[in-house]
Scaffold this active site. Structure first.
Site, PDB file in Angstrom:
ATOM      1  N   ASP A 105      -9.036  -2.881   2.566  1.00  0.00           N
ATOM      2  CA  ASP A 105      -8.800  -2.282   3.876  1.00  0.00           C
ATOM      3  C   ASP A 105      -9.762  -2.816   4.933  1.00  0.00           C
ATOM      4  O   ASP A 105      -9.578  -2.566   6.123  1.00  0.00           O
ATOM      5  CB  ASP A 105      -8.946  -0.759   3.782  1.00  0.00           C
ATOM      6  N   ASP A 156       0.828  -1.204   0.000  1.00  0.00           N
ATOM      7  CA  ASP A 156       0.000   0.000   0.000  1.00  0.00           C
ATOM      8  C   ASP A 156       0.866   1.260   0.000  1.00  0.00           C
ATOM      9  O   ASP A 156       0.605   2.208  -0.747  1.00  0.00           O
ATOM     10  CB  ASP A 156      -0.905  -0.013   1.228  1.00  0.00           C
TER      11      ASP A 156
END
Length: 420
Positions: free
Chosen positions: A316, A266
């Site tokens: 997420d 990420d």
């Protein structure tokens, strides 16, 4: 100035990115001090997204009348409320998915609580995720104008499998004859290619019809600010719950490897990729890459101005959710008290990580890698509690896969059977 000189009463600028409608200029006519002989234009101007600009152009081409009102609005509190709603939705889905993933422990005597399609995450899955995810991001970055429609169709197809998973059981419970009655049979080759069963009962058919209707509505109304986000969130919710029900972390070692890999994944594609590709690949892909279409693999909550949304990637929610599901399973098997176990601490850390993500987004006005905050928020309390309890080695090498029932499973099943 050129628009005003040409006699225009409104200037519309189409951006190549998604975003809320923004007023750019407009005010009393006065001379610019830094340009001799030039005046500040009085023509109001709007900046709209590329998709909105296309719709406006088509409307004007049909001779339709266009009007615009400028209303100053303080969007601070509305954005705060939307962030709270997004965080509450994410935490709620993690909790719901975690409890659904341990149905075999909570109701061991119920046949429907045992799934034969559970997949165990392997130790090297983190590296595989990074390699596959990076390849997909780069492909989407360069070919978004073509692949976005493939993503939309794949995402919409999840409505069918999700509807079967969540609607078929209550339909069969309400009317058992629906499950006993065969509706149709798919050819073996077609069923194998589509990954479906050959035999379909009436309850399956009804659930599949509902899923197809939901998928069609999403594809038609996906860009509608009033309904599109609700349809998208419905499909995303079913996908997330399915992931937590069918994917399982066997131990903390595998969970740590997976989350650490995605943590750096990420960060790289949000902060480091602009040094290579001149743009943040993750943000560019998440916002549709100037195609006027939104990537559907996110939760969306309306925020502030019309057409503006707070978004949170499904990864997420799903990735930290797998760890929290494993922690709940461990607590149930060890009969830990809720407030002294791992589940509540991990869930609280997840909520704090979400709060830190939104605070960072507000302060920097730049897209943030949520896993930068969510991974430490869930792993750190887990390691601290395991170390204090002296259970770190046990949790690190546990085996919560479905092939071999964990210690204590049979005892829980026997107790539930005696109570029934």
């Amino acid at each position: 100035q050129q628009a005003e000189d040409a006699g225009a009463s409104l200037l519309i600028v189409a951006s190549n990115k998604e975003g809320a409608i923004t007023g750019m200029v407009g005010g009393p006519r006065r001379r610019r001090r830094w340009l001799v002989g030039r005046w500040t234009p009085r023509v109001p101007a709007l900046m709209v997204s590329k998709a909105a600009g296309r719709r406006i152009s088509l409307s004007l081409g049909r001779g339709e009348r266009l009007s615009a009102d400028f209303l100053p609005r303080d969007t601070f509190w509305s954005e705060v409320c939307s962030e709270i709603a997004t965080a509450a939705l994410a935490v709620g889905l993690v909790v719901l998915g975690a409890f659904q993933s341990v149905e075999d422990l909570r109701r061991p005597a119920a046949p429907s609580s045992h799934r034969d399609d559970v997949v165990v995450v392997e130790g090297h899955s983190g590296l595989h995720f990074v390699l596959f995810g990076s390849t997909m991001l780069v492909a989407l970055f360069f070919l978004m104008r073509y692949l976005i429609y493939v993503l939309l169709v794949v995402f919409a197809s999840g409505a069918v499998s999700g509807a079967v998973a969540f609607l078929e059981p209550p339909l069969a419970a309400l009317c058992p004859s629906l499950r006993r009655t065969r509706a149709f049979r798919l050819p073996a080759r077609l069923a194998s290619w589509m990954g479906l069963a050959e035999e379909h009962s009436c309850s399956d058919a009804l659930a599949e019809f509902a899923g197809c209707a939901l998928a069609a509505l999403f594809l038609v109304y996906r860009n509608d600010d009033a309904y599109g986000w609700l349809l998208q969130n419905t499909i995303a919710t079913m996908l997330l719950l399915t992931i937590q029900s069918t994917v399982r972390l066997p131990n903390l070692r595998t969970g740590t490897a997976l989350l650490v890999c995605t943590f750096f994944f990420d960060i790289f594609w949000v902060f480091v990729s602009p040094l290579i590709f001149k743009k943040s690949v993750m943000i560019e892909v998440a916002t549709g890459g100037g195609t006027g279409q939104s990537v559907p693999m996110v939760l969306k909550v309306p925020s502030g101005l019309p057409g503006q949304f707070k978004i949170l990637g499904l990864g997420d929610i799903a990735l930290p959710g797998l760890l929290i599901s494993m922690l709940l399973r461990h607590d149930l098997l060890r009969r830990s008290r809720r407030l002294r176990g791992y589940f509540v601490a991990g869930l609280l850390g997840y909520a704090i990580g979400l709060g830190a993500t939104f605070l960072s987004l507000f302060l920097t006005k730049h897209g943030q890698p949520a896993l930068l905050f969510l991974v430490p928020g869930t792993l750190l309390p887990t390691f601290v509690i395991a170390w204090r309890k002296g259970e770190l080695r046990e949790l690190w090498t546990a085996s919560y896969g479905p092939e071999e029932p964990p210690e204590g499973y049979e005892e829980l099943a026997d107790e539930a059977a005696k109570q029934d």
